[in-house]
Design a protein around this motif. Structure first.
Motif, short mmCIF file in Angstrom:
data_model
loop_
_atom_site.label_atom_id
_atom_site.label_comp_id
_atom_site.label_asym_id
_atom_site.label_seq_id
_atom_site.Cartn_x
_atom_site.Cartn_y
_atom_site.Cartn_z
N LEU A 13 0.83 -1.21 0.00
CA LEU A 13 0.00 0.00 0.00
C LEU A 13 0.86 1.25 0.00
N PHE B 259 3.65 -0.58 16.32
CA PHE B 259 4.74 -1.55 16.45
C PHE B 259 5.08 -2.22 15.13
N PHE B 260 4.08 -2.46 14.30
CA PHE B 260 4.37 -3.20 13.07
C PHE B 260 4.37 -2.28 11.85
N VAL C 202 -7.06 -10.30 6.86
CA VAL C 202 -6.33 -9.05 6.60
C VAL C 202 -5.24 -8.85 7.65
N PHE C 203 -5.58 -9.07 8.92
CA PHE C 203 -4.58 -8.89 9.97
C PHE C 203 -3.38 -9.80 9.72
N GLY D 204 8.53 -5.26 10.99
CA GLY D 204 8.62 -5.33 12.44
C GLY D 204 8.26 -6.71 12.95
N PHE D 205 7.21 -7.28 12.34
CA PHE D 205 6.75 -8.59 12.75
C PHE D 205 7.77 -9.66 12.37
N LEU E 220 2.18 -0.70 10.32
CA LEU E 220 1.14 -0.97 9.33
C LEU E 220 0.41 0.33 9.03
N GLN E 221 -0.25 0.36 7.86
CA GLN E 221 -0.99 1.56 7.48
C GLN E 221 -2.27 1.68 8.31
N VAL F 61 -5.38 -1.22 8.75
CA VAL F 61 -5.61 -1.82 10.07
C VAL F 61 -7.03 -1.51 10.55
N LEU G 165 -0.95 -2.15 16.67
CA LEU G 165 -0.60 -2.77 15.38
C LEU G 165 0.01 -1.71 14.46
N SER H 22 4.71 -7.12 7.40
CA SER H 22 5.38 -6.07 8.16
C SER H 22 6.78 -6.50 8.58
N CYS I 6 -1.35 -8.58 6.66
CA CYS I 6 -0.62 -7.35 6.94
C CYS I 6 0.56 -7.62 7.86
N LEU I 7 0.33 -8.43 8.87
CA LEU I 7 1.41 -8.73 9.80
C LEU I 7 2.54 -9.46 9.09
#
Lengths: 349, 331
Positions: free
Chosen positions: A288, B125-126, A330-331, A340-341, B128-129, B133, B122, A338, A334-335
């Motif tokens: 995105l 920390f990660f 979706v979660f 960070g994850f 994410l947009q 989210v 979320l 990421s 997305c994770l």
């Protein structure tokens, strides 16, 4: 992104798994395997009147509008934009087509027959024209006035459905004219006609992106719009046409939907379709943040969503669960994208 | 767009680009709308009609206040409408199970704050947009509504019924308890945005997150708190909505998140963050409410005109904001 990071740590190993499309394909495959195990006759295909029928074909046919919307959305997101007016455009184009075609019964040689109020090509052109106008409006706001894409398209999202309701007085417009149904439920060479439309659009856009510099341009605009402009790319024109393309795709999707249900409902047609399209694009591995995109990935993403919906219905799970499942997917996606994850995950190992 | 925000912030102060100027435009617009209504319809400008604007839109005002914070911090929260619906649902469900109404209210409010905080975590920390989210949060909350029940659940709890029916005398007319709560909430939120370290951190993060981080501000904590606050506001909006409707239903307040975003934008806050006033939420909500009241008074216009007019107003505001920022760039 997951794939490049994995490729860096393990260059030789698992080159297939590190392919950007690996995750979406695996997810779709997992869903299909679930279906094959739990739904009897999932793979069955039969030929009736020279047309293919079966669950797989059904899923593909129903996924067609979403696939189209996702195609347009992919390019918009690739330029770092977003278009949340897709659902409103679906409602508008479907409404315009349905109102213009309608269908009046006439008695022809003693046989009742429905004729279109306006010749179908004219009605289709008008509906697509409205969609293109919507895209041009979004494009001018984003590329010309440099509004934030989400705000620019929010305007049409709010007003577009209002306009469609104004045209129809809030009523559902029913279509009686037979030939119009071909777009949404007709068959060509044994396969649903809507699939051919999607395939054609995908092929043309895919070729344009691969064989010309267009793909590169879109990518560079997404990575750094200022640098792209300084490098001589006409970013504003490019962004304008990307929004026009996205709306046009939504317009065709609107025609498919209204043709399939033989009516246009300005209140509900295409409701939340923009969100499903964004979801499909994200599932397909497009970032995105712009600049990195995959058309095929988005198609697979759309198929994942449609298969998921279909599976939930067929397993007898209450359809209400659909949204919860979608949210969880979706979660997870997305994770998994990421960084960070990924660090957290690697740190634990 | 960050570029635009940055240049905007760096531009020389100029009357037309000052945040209060855009807010003034909204207030003027509101005055024009009210005057037009007063000229066209008898009784439009009566005190109770004005107070009804607050009563009917109390839940929207509370949600717009939370959304104002999120947008000032440079984010967006699409989950508020469905969190509102979910809290009406949970409240109705627990009340019917015989729980004490105050306990129920405490539970749904903490639930909203927790839901928001999780989304904020979320996002922070990660990395994410926020858009995606909170979009997933929206699906999740709506889905959970339907898991509780697909039917509407009636609320018959005496406290809720009392809250729905009592009238607080105010300026010759009356306000509902919900409207009073919403106004108190607004006042507290406006005060916190101007006078507390938290409020200043929100503006700083919205202006430029990198700089805020380098200045040593607690970026993560502030971001998570902002989303938690928005979730709390959504839950409070849900309680007020439950007072208003006396039911819990999964389809309550469809599209409220967009109304809230529209109210914040019309209230003069830039969606790029760091620019605007929390108080703008009030003028934004009142403008939206006035349009609806005008259309209701007219009687011949259909409700979809509301959407078209709101779209037109959004367009006008975005273009004006944009032109002003371009002008201040050149000056």
């Amino acid at each position: 992104m997951a794939a490049p990071a994995a490729a860096r740590t393990a260059p030789a190993k698992a080159s297939l798994l590190s392919h950007p499309l690996a995750k979406p394909v695996l997810a779709l495959a997992a869903l299909l395997v679930l279906d094959i195990i739990f739904i009897p006759g999932f793979l069955s295909l039969e030929i009736k009147d020279g047309h293919l029928y079966g669950p797989l074909i059904d899923i593909l046919n129903r996924a067609a509008p979403l696939m189209l919307a996702a195609l347009g959305m992919t390019l918009v997101i690739a330029t770092r934009g977003i278009d949340i007016s897709v659902g409103a455009v679906v409602a508008l184009s479907g409404t315009v087509a349905a109102m213009l075609i309608g269908g009046t019964m006439v008695i022809n040689n003693g046989q009742p027959e429905y004729v279109a109020n306006t010749p179908m090509p004219v009605a289709l052109a008008a509906a697509l024209g409205v969609a293109i106008l919507c895209g041009a409006w979004n494009g001018v706001l984003v590329a010309g006035l440099k509004l934030q894409p989400i705000v620019a398209t929010l305007i049409l999202m709010v007003a577009g459905r209002g306009l469609a309701q104004l045209f129809t007085d809030g009523q559902i417009v029913t279509v009686y004219y037979e030939p119009y149904f071909f777009l949404g439920s007709g068959y060509l060479l044994g396969l649903p006609f809507s699939l051919w439309v999607v395939a054609a659009v995908l092929a043309v856009v895919g070729l344009l992106l691969k064989k010309t510099a267009l793909g590169l341009f879109i990518q560079s605009v997404g990575i750094n719009p200022v640098a792209a402009r300084l490098a001589g790319i006409r970013t504003a024109t490019l962004i304008f046409f990307v929004y026009v393309f996205c709306s046009t795709c939504a317009g065709v999707a609107g025609l498919m939907i209204s043709s399939n249900i033989k009516s246009a409902d300005a209140n509900n047609a295409g409701m939340l379709l923009e969100l499903d399209a964004i979801l499909a694009v994200t599932l397909g591995g497009t970032s995105l943040a712009g600049g990195k995109f995959s058309l095929v990935g988005s198609m697979i993403g759309a198929l994942i969503i449609q298969t998921l919906t279909w599976t939930i219905y067929s397993l007898g799970v209450p359809p209400e669960v659909n949204m919860v499942v979608k949210a969880i997917v979706v979660f997870i996606v997305c994770l998994s994208q990421s960084t960070g994850f990924q660090k957290l995950w690697k740190g634990r190992k | 767009m960050n570029v635009a925000a940055a240049t905007l912030g760096a531009a020389r102060p100029n009357i037309m680009s000052a945040p209060w100027f855009t807010s003034l435009v909204t207030v003027l617009l509101l005055a024009v709308l009210l005057a037009a209504g007063g000229a066209a319809y008898d009784g439009f400008l009566s005190g109770q009609v004005m107070l009804n604007l607050l009563i009917d839109n109390a839940h929207l005002l509370v949600i717009a206040v939370g959304m104002g914070y999120v947008i000032l911090a440079g984010g967006i929260d699409l989950s508020v409408g469905s969190v509102l619906a979910l809290t009406t649902m949970i409240a109705a469900w627990l009340l019917n199970a015989g729980w004490h109404p105050l306990v129920v209210i405490a539970i749904v409010l903490s639930f909203g704050a927790l839901f928001g905080a999780l989304q904020g975590a979320l996002i922070h920390f990660f990395e994410l947009q926020p858009f995606i989210v909170t979009l997933a949060g929206m699906f999740l909350a709506r889905g959970l509504c339907y898991l509780i029940s697909i039917e509407s659940i009636t609320i018959e709890d005496p406290l809720f019924v009392a809250a729905s029916q009592s009238q607080i005398p105010f300026l010759g007319g009356f306000l509902s308890p919900s409207a009073a709560i919403a106004v108190v909430m607004l006042v507290v939120a406006v005060w916190a945005s101007r006078r507390t370290a938290f409020g200043r951190a929100v503006y700083a993060i919205g202006g430029n997150e990198q700089s805020a981080l380098m200045m040593g501000l607690a970026v993560g904590r502030t971001k998570i708190s902002v989303y938690a606050f928005s979730g709390f506001c959504a839950a409070l909006g849900g309680v007020l909505f439950a007072f208003y409707m006396l039911s819990g239903y999964g389809q309550h307040a469809q599209g409220t998140e967009l109304d809230a975003i529209a109210a914040v934008v019309i209230g003069g806050t830039l969606l790029t963050g760091g620019y605007g006033y929390v108080a703008g939420a009030l003028s934004g909500v009142l403008v939206l409410g006035t349009i609806q009241t005008l259309i209701a008074f007219d009687g011949t216009l259909s409700s979809w005109w509301t959407k078209i007019v709101i779209g037109g107003l959004l367009f006008l505001f975005c273009v004006v904001q944009r032109l002003l920022s371009v002008r201040s760039q050149h000056s």
